[in-house]
Scaffold this motif. Structure first.
Motif, PDB file in Angstrom:
ATOM      1  N   GLU A 107       1.544   7.188  -6.864  1.00  0.00           N
ATOM      2  CA  GLU A 107       0.258   7.970  -6.935  1.00  0.00           C
ATOM      3  C   GLU A 107       0.913   9.267  -6.664  1.00  0.00           C
ATOM      4  O   GLU A 107       1.018  10.396  -7.772  1.00  0.00           O
ATOM      5  CB  GLU A 107      -0.637   7.529  -6.018  1.00  0.00           C
ATOM      6  CG  GLU A 107      -1.527   9.116  -6.370  1.00  0.00           C
ATOM      7  CD  GLU A 107      -2.811   8.497  -5.664  1.00  0.00           C
ATOM      8  OE1 GLU A 107      -3.380   9.668  -4.581  1.00  0.00           O
ATOM      9  OE2 GLU A 107      -3.231   7.286  -5.252  1.00  0.00           O
TER      10      GLU A 107
ATOM     11  N   TRP B 261      -3.600  -3.992  -6.057  1.00  0.00           N
ATOM     12  CA  TRP B 261      -5.139  -4.417  -6.786  1.00  0.00           C
ATOM     13  C   TRP B 261      -4.417  -6.081  -6.631  1.00  0.00           C
ATOM     14  O   TRP B 261      -5.505  -6.849  -6.058  1.00  0.00           O
ATOM     15  CB  TRP B 261      -5.336  -5.278  -8.266  1.00  0.00           C
ATOM     16  CG  TRP B 261      -6.503  -5.820  -8.900  1.00  0.00           C
ATOM     17  CD1 TRP B 261      -6.888  -6.839  -9.256  1.00  0.00           C
ATOM     18  CD2 TRP B 261      -7.245  -5.676  -8.822  1.00  0.00           C
ATOM     19  NE1 TRP B 261      -8.151  -6.907  -9.112  1.00  0.00           N
ATOM     20  CE2 TRP B 261      -8.660  -6.351  -9.276  1.00  0.00           C
ATOM     21  CE3 TRP B 261      -8.434  -4.187  -8.074  1.00  0.00           C
ATOM     22  CZ2 TRP B 261      -9.841  -6.250  -9.601  1.00  0.00           C
ATOM     23  CZ3 TRP B 261     -10.033  -3.536  -8.287  1.00  0.00           C
ATOM     24  CH2 TRP B 261     -10.622  -4.703  -8.551  1.00  0.00           C
TER      25      TRP B 261
ATOM     26  N   VAL C 234      -1.911  -3.092  -9.938  1.00  0.00           N
ATOM     27  CA  VAL C 234      -2.346  -1.972  -9.304  1.00  0.00           C
ATOM     28  C   VAL C 234      -3.223  -1.520 -10.559  1.00  0.00           C
ATOM     29  O   VAL C 234      -3.963  -1.768 -11.566  1.00  0.00           O
ATOM     30  CB  VAL C 234      -1.248  -0.701  -9.788  1.00  0.00           C
ATOM     31  CG1 VAL C 234      -2.532   0.699  -9.575  1.00  0.00           C
ATOM     32  CG2 VAL C 234      -0.216  -0.785  -8.748  1.00  0.00           C
TER      33      VAL C 234
ATOM     34  N   LEU D 223       1.019  -1.055  -0.068  1.00  0.00           N
ATOM     35  CA  LEU D 223       0.376  -0.137  -0.489  1.00  0.00           C
ATOM     36  C   LEU D 223       0.829   1.151  -0.419  1.00  0.00           C
ATOM     37  O   LEU D 223       0.489   2.304  -0.370  1.00  0.00           O
ATOM     38  CB  LEU D 223      -1.072  -0.005   1.545  1.00  0.00           C
ATOM     39  CG  LEU D 223      -2.511  -0.858   1.495  1.00  0.00           C
ATOM     40  CD1 LEU D 223      -2.890  -1.309   2.389  1.00  0.00           C
ATOM     41  CD2 LEU D 223      -3.101  -0.605   0.076  1.00  0.00           C
TER      42      LEU D 223
ATOM     43  N   GLN E 225       0.759   4.186  -2.863  1.00  0.00           N
ATOM     44  CA  GLN E 225       0.543   5.239  -2.775  1.00  0.00           C
ATOM     45  C   GLN E 225       1.994   6.336  -2.957  1.00  0.00           C
ATOM     46  O   GLN E 225       2.284   7.667  -3.620  1.00  0.00           O
ATOM     47  CB  GLN E 225       0.589   5.400  -1.334  1.00  0.00           C
ATOM     48  CG  GLN E 225      -0.181   7.614  -0.764  1.00  0.00           C
ATOM     49  CD  GLN E 225      -1.441   7.624  -0.922  1.00  0.00           C
ATOM     50  OE1 GLN E 225      -2.257   7.448  -1.406  1.00  0.00           O
ATOM     51  NE2 GLN E 225      -0.717   8.558  -2.105  1.00  0.00           N
TER      52      GLN E 225
ATOM     53  N   ARG F 218      -4.848   8.834  -9.765  1.00  0.00           N
ATOM     54  CA  ARG F 218      -5.434   7.919  -8.496  1.00  0.00           C
ATOM     55  C   ARG F 218      -4.722   6.377  -8.929  1.00  0.00           C
ATOM     56  O   ARG F 218      -5.547   5.809  -9.921  1.00  0.00           O
ATOM     57  CB  ARG F 218      -7.059   7.825  -8.392  1.00  0.00           C
ATOM     58  CG  ARG F 218      -7.448   8.669  -7.817  1.00  0.00           C
ATOM     59  CD  ARG F 218      -9.165   9.039  -7.008  1.00  0.00           C
ATOM     60  NE  ARG F 218      -9.412   9.889  -6.891  1.00  0.00           N
ATOM     61  CZ  ARG F 218     -10.580  10.276  -7.449  1.00  0.00           C
ATOM     62  NH1 ARG F 218     -11.817   8.678  -7.220  1.00  0.00           N
ATOM     63  NH2 ARG F 218     -11.290  11.129  -6.991  1.00  0.00           N
ATOM     64  N   LYS F 219      -4.320   5.738  -7.734  1.00  0.00           N
ATOM     65  CA  LYS F 219      -3.641   4.374  -7.457  1.00  0.00           C
ATOM     66  C   LYS F 219      -4.300   3.796  -6.915  1.00  0.00           C
ATOM     67  O   LYS F 219      -4.858   3.730  -5.761  1.00  0.00           O
ATOM     68  CB  LYS F 219      -2.280   3.868  -7.788  1.00  0.00           C
ATOM     69  CG  LYS F 219      -2.357   5.069  -9.390  1.00  0.00           C
ATOM     70  CD  LYS F 219      -0.102   4.368  -9.386  1.00  0.00           C
ATOM     71  CE  LYS F 219       0.093   4.787  -9.809  1.00  0.00           C
ATOM     72  NZ  LYS F 219       0.135   3.989 -11.192  1.00  0.00           N
ATOM     73  N   GLU F 220      -4.529   2.276  -6.793  1.00  0.00           N
ATOM     74  CA  GLU F 220      -5.581   1.627  -6.316  1.00  0.00           C
ATOM     75  C   GLU F 220      -4.905   0.305  -5.873  1.00  0.00           C
ATOM     76  O   GLU F 220      -4.394  -0.274  -7.132  1.00  0.00           O
ATOM     77  CB  GLU F 220      -6.936   1.350  -6.467  1.00  0.00           C
ATOM     78  CG  GLU F 220      -7.154   0.364  -5.408  1.00  0.00           C
ATOM     79  CD  GLU F 220      -8.895   0.002  -6.165  1.00  0.00           C
ATOM     80  OE1 GLU F 220      -9.738  -0.863  -4.868  1.00  0.00           O
ATOM     81  OE2 GLU F 220      -9.739   0.474  -7.039  1.00  0.00           O
TER      82      GLU F 220
END
Length: 136
Positions: free
Chosen positions: A23, A78, A87, A16, A20, A74-76
């Motif tokens: 991003e 995965w 991601v 995580l 971040q 925005r990145k998440e």
């Protein structure tokens, strides 16, 4: 060789954090800053373009952000495993004709032992949107 923490193997917390950090760097729209997260011989596939090494990354990002104005990403996270992270992302930008777009995509990342990304594979699709449809 420079070390770029967090280092693999990744945990949920460090994966995580890595997402971040990426991003934040991309939202700076500073090609030099972004390129420092990659190995000198990093391999990319970005849409249909193949990019090799930091200098090509810098050149690519410079061109990208000249065309994609008001870029916001925005990145998440995965998924992750050992030295790899997947991601999902979306970003919005305005082209030179003032048309807004939202781009959706997925990235696969592979890191070396020093925490630098050595491979990045991105699949991206663009959707024209009106300014009132912006979400980011």
């Amino acid at each position: 060789m420079k070390i770029k923490k967090p280092l693999p193997p990744f945990t949920m917390e460090t994966a995580l954090e890595k997402v971040q950090l990426a991003e934040d760097a991309w939202n700076s729209r500073d090609p030099q800053r972004v390129a420092l997260a990659y190995t000198l011989d990093s391999e990319w596939r970005n849409r249909t373009e193949f990019i090799n090494g930091r200098q090509e990354i810098i050149n690519f990002l410079t061109r990208k952000w000249q065309k994609e104005r008001n870029y916001k990403l925005r990145k998440e996270l995965w998924g992750f495993r050992e030295n790899r992270i997947a991601v999902r992302f979306e970003y919005e930008y305005q082209n030179q004709d003032n048309q807004w777009f939202r781009a959706y995509g997925n990235e696969l990342w592979e890191f070396n032992a020093q925490g630098l990304m050595q491979k990045r594979y991105a699949s991206i699709n663009d959707l024209a949107i009106s300014e009132s449809e912006r979400q980011i």
